[in-house]
Design a protein around this motif. Structure first.
Motif, PDB file in Angstrom:
ATOM      1  N   PHE A  91       0.838  -1.192   0.000  1.00 29.53           N
ATOM      2  CA  PHE A  91       0.000   0.000   0.000  1.00 29.53           C
ATOM      3  C   PHE A  91       0.872   1.242   0.000  1.00 29.53           C
ATOM      4  O   PHE A  91       1.880   1.291   0.695  1.00 29.53           O
ATOM      5  CB  PHE A  91      -0.878   0.028   1.261  1.00 29.53           C
ATOM      6  CG  PHE A  91      -1.880  -1.075   1.307  1.00 29.53           C
ATOM      7  CD1 PHE A  91      -3.153  -0.885   0.803  1.00 29.53           C
ATOM      8  CD2 PHE A  91      -1.559  -2.298   1.854  1.00 29.53           C
ATOM      9  CE1 PHE A  91      -4.084  -1.904   0.842  1.00 29.53           C
ATOM     10  CE2 PHE A  91      -2.481  -3.323   1.895  1.00 29.53           C
ATOM     11  CZ  PHE A  91      -3.746  -3.125   1.391  1.00 29.53           C
ATOM     12  N   THR A  92       0.469   2.252  -0.754  1.00 28.52           N
ATOM     13  CA  THR A  92       1.153   3.540  -0.772  1.00 28.52           C
ATOM     14  C   THR A  92       0.153   4.623  -0.398  1.00 28.52           C
ATOM     15  O   THR A  92      -0.947   4.677  -0.959  1.00 28.52           O
ATOM     16  CB  THR A  92       1.743   3.849  -2.165  1.00 28.52           C
ATOM     17  OG1 THR A  92       2.607   2.779  -2.552  1.00 28.52           O
ATOM     18  CG2 THR A  92       2.529   5.145  -2.164  1.00 28.52           C
ATOM     19  N   TYR A  93       0.556   5.468   0.552  1.00 32.68           N
ATOM     20  CA  TYR A  93      -0.295   6.549   1.045  1.00 32.68           C
ATOM     21  C   TYR A  93       0.410   7.879   0.846  1.00 32.68           C
ATOM     22  O   TYR A  93       1.618   7.983   1.028  1.00 32.68           O
ATOM     23  CB  TYR A  93      -0.557   6.385   2.546  1.00 32.68           C
ATOM     24  CG  TYR A  93      -1.193   5.088   2.939  1.00 32.68           C
ATOM     25  CD1 TYR A  93      -2.564   4.983   3.093  1.00 32.68           C
ATOM     26  CD2 TYR A  93      -0.418   3.961   3.189  1.00 32.68           C
ATOM     27  CE1 TYR A  93      -3.155   3.788   3.475  1.00 32.68           C
ATOM     28  CE2 TYR A  93      -0.989   2.767   3.561  1.00 32.68           C
ATOM     29  CZ  TYR A  93      -2.357   2.683   3.707  1.00 32.68           C
ATOM     30  OH  TYR A  93      -2.935   1.496   4.082  1.00 32.68           O
ATOM     31  N   ARG A  94      -0.375   8.896   0.495  1.00 30.08           N
ATOM     32  CA  ARG A  94       0.113  10.267   0.467  1.00 30.08           C
ATOM     33  C   ARG A  94      -0.990  11.160   1.028  1.00 30.08           C
ATOM     34  O   ARG A  94      -2.160  11.010   0.667  1.00 30.08           O
ATOM     35  CB  ARG A  94       0.489  10.704  -0.950  1.00 30.08           C
ATOM     36  CG  ARG A  94       1.789  10.090  -1.424  1.00 30.08           C
ATOM     37  CD  ARG A  94       2.332  10.720  -2.690  1.00 30.08           C
ATOM     38  NE  ARG A  94       1.554  10.439  -3.875  1.00 30.08           N
ATOM     39  CZ  ARG A  94       1.667   9.338  -4.620  1.00 30.08           C
ATOM     40  NH1 ARG A  94       2.549   8.401  -4.292  1.00 30.08           N
ATOM     41  NH2 ARG A  94       0.926   9.189  -5.680  1.00 30.08           N
ATOM     42  N   ASN A  95      -0.594  12.066   1.907  1.00 31.96           N
ATOM     43  CA  ASN A  95      -1.531  12.988   2.546  1.00 31.96           C
ATOM     44  C   ASN A  95      -2.698  12.267   3.211  1.00 31.96           C
ATOM     45  O   ASN A  95      -3.848  12.686   3.118  1.00 31.96           O
ATOM     46  CB  ASN A  95      -2.041  14.035   1.546  1.00 31.96           C
ATOM     47  CG  ASN A  95      -0.937  14.979   1.139  1.00 31.96           C
ATOM     48  OD1 ASN A  95      -0.246  15.520   1.990  1.00 31.96           O
ATOM     49  ND2 ASN A  95      -0.745  15.152  -0.153  1.00 31.96           N
ATOM     50  N   GLY A  96      -2.394  11.149   3.856  1.00 32.23           N
ATOM     51  CA  GLY A  96      -3.404  10.415   4.606  1.00 32.23           C
ATOM     52  C   GLY A  96      -4.379   9.608   3.764  1.00 32.23           C
ATOM     53  O   GLY A  96      -5.349   9.070   4.278  1.00 32.23           O
ATOM     54  N   LYS A  97      -4.129   9.500   2.456  1.00 26.63           N
ATOM     55  CA  LYS A  97      -5.046   8.777   1.565  1.00 26.63           C
ATOM     56  C   LYS A  97      -4.312   7.641   0.873  1.00 26.63           C
ATOM     57  O   LYS A  97      -3.143   7.755   0.520  1.00 26.63           O
ATOM     58  CB  LYS A  97      -5.624   9.722   0.516  1.00 26.63           C
ATOM     59  CG  LYS A  97      -6.486  10.794   1.110  1.00 26.63           C
ATOM     60  CD  LYS A  97      -7.027  11.697   0.038  1.00 26.63           C
ATOM     61  CE  LYS A  97      -7.864  12.778   0.692  1.00 26.63           C
ATOM     62  NZ  LYS A  97      -8.240  13.814  -0.236  1.00 26.63           N
ATOM     63  N   LEU A  98      -5.033   6.545   0.668  1.00 24.54           N
ATOM     64  CA  LEU A  98      -4.493   5.419  -0.088  1.00 24.54           C
ATOM     65  C   LEU A  98      -4.474   5.816  -1.560  1.00 24.54           C
ATOM     66  O   LEU A  98      -5.506   6.128  -2.136  1.00 24.54           O
ATOM     67  CB  LEU A  98      -5.371   4.182   0.124  1.00 24.54           C
ATOM     68  CG  LEU A  98      -4.984   2.934  -0.641  1.00 24.54           C
ATOM     69  CD1 LEU A  98      -3.597   2.448  -0.226  1.00 24.54           C
ATOM     70  CD2 LEU A  98      -6.013   1.840  -0.408  1.00 24.54           C
TER      71      LEU A  98
END
Length: 109
Positions: A91-98
């Protein structure tokens, strides 16, 4: 024959360079996603045949140039009611979103 080889090599090179991962700045990545496990579990429960059957073990989240990343081992029941067996996911997240989820055998252990 040489022209066909040149065309094939050009296409392969274009595919490889087109797949290169973009690197993000810390500002683009954002802070650590503290609820990353809940986000991943919610995703699998939303797509599973039997949402209550989803079993997930998730590793720690780590900062990378692509974002915050974590591996998970997931198992769930299929249409026949049997568990399908563990599959690994990254999984990759940026700014708290998947933002990305890939099946990845390296996440199995």
């Amino acid at each position: 024959m040489k022209s066909i080889t040149a065309v094939v090599l050009t296409c392969v090179l274009a595919m490889i360079t087109g797949c290169a991962s973009k690197k993000y700045t810390p500002e683009q990545i954002g802070p650590e996603s503290y609820n990353y496990k809940q986000i991943a579990l919610y995703y699998f429960q939303s797509v599973a045949k039997d949402p209550d059957s989803v079993k997930m073990q998730m590793g720690p989240i780590k900062l990378t140039p692509l974002g915050w990343r974590a591996c998970a081992r997931v198992n769930a029941k299929n249409s026949f009611g049997g568990y399908v067996g563990d599959k690994g996911y990254l999984f990759t997240y940026r700014n708290g979103k998947l933002v990305k989820m890939l099946e990845d055998k390296r996440c199995l252990g």
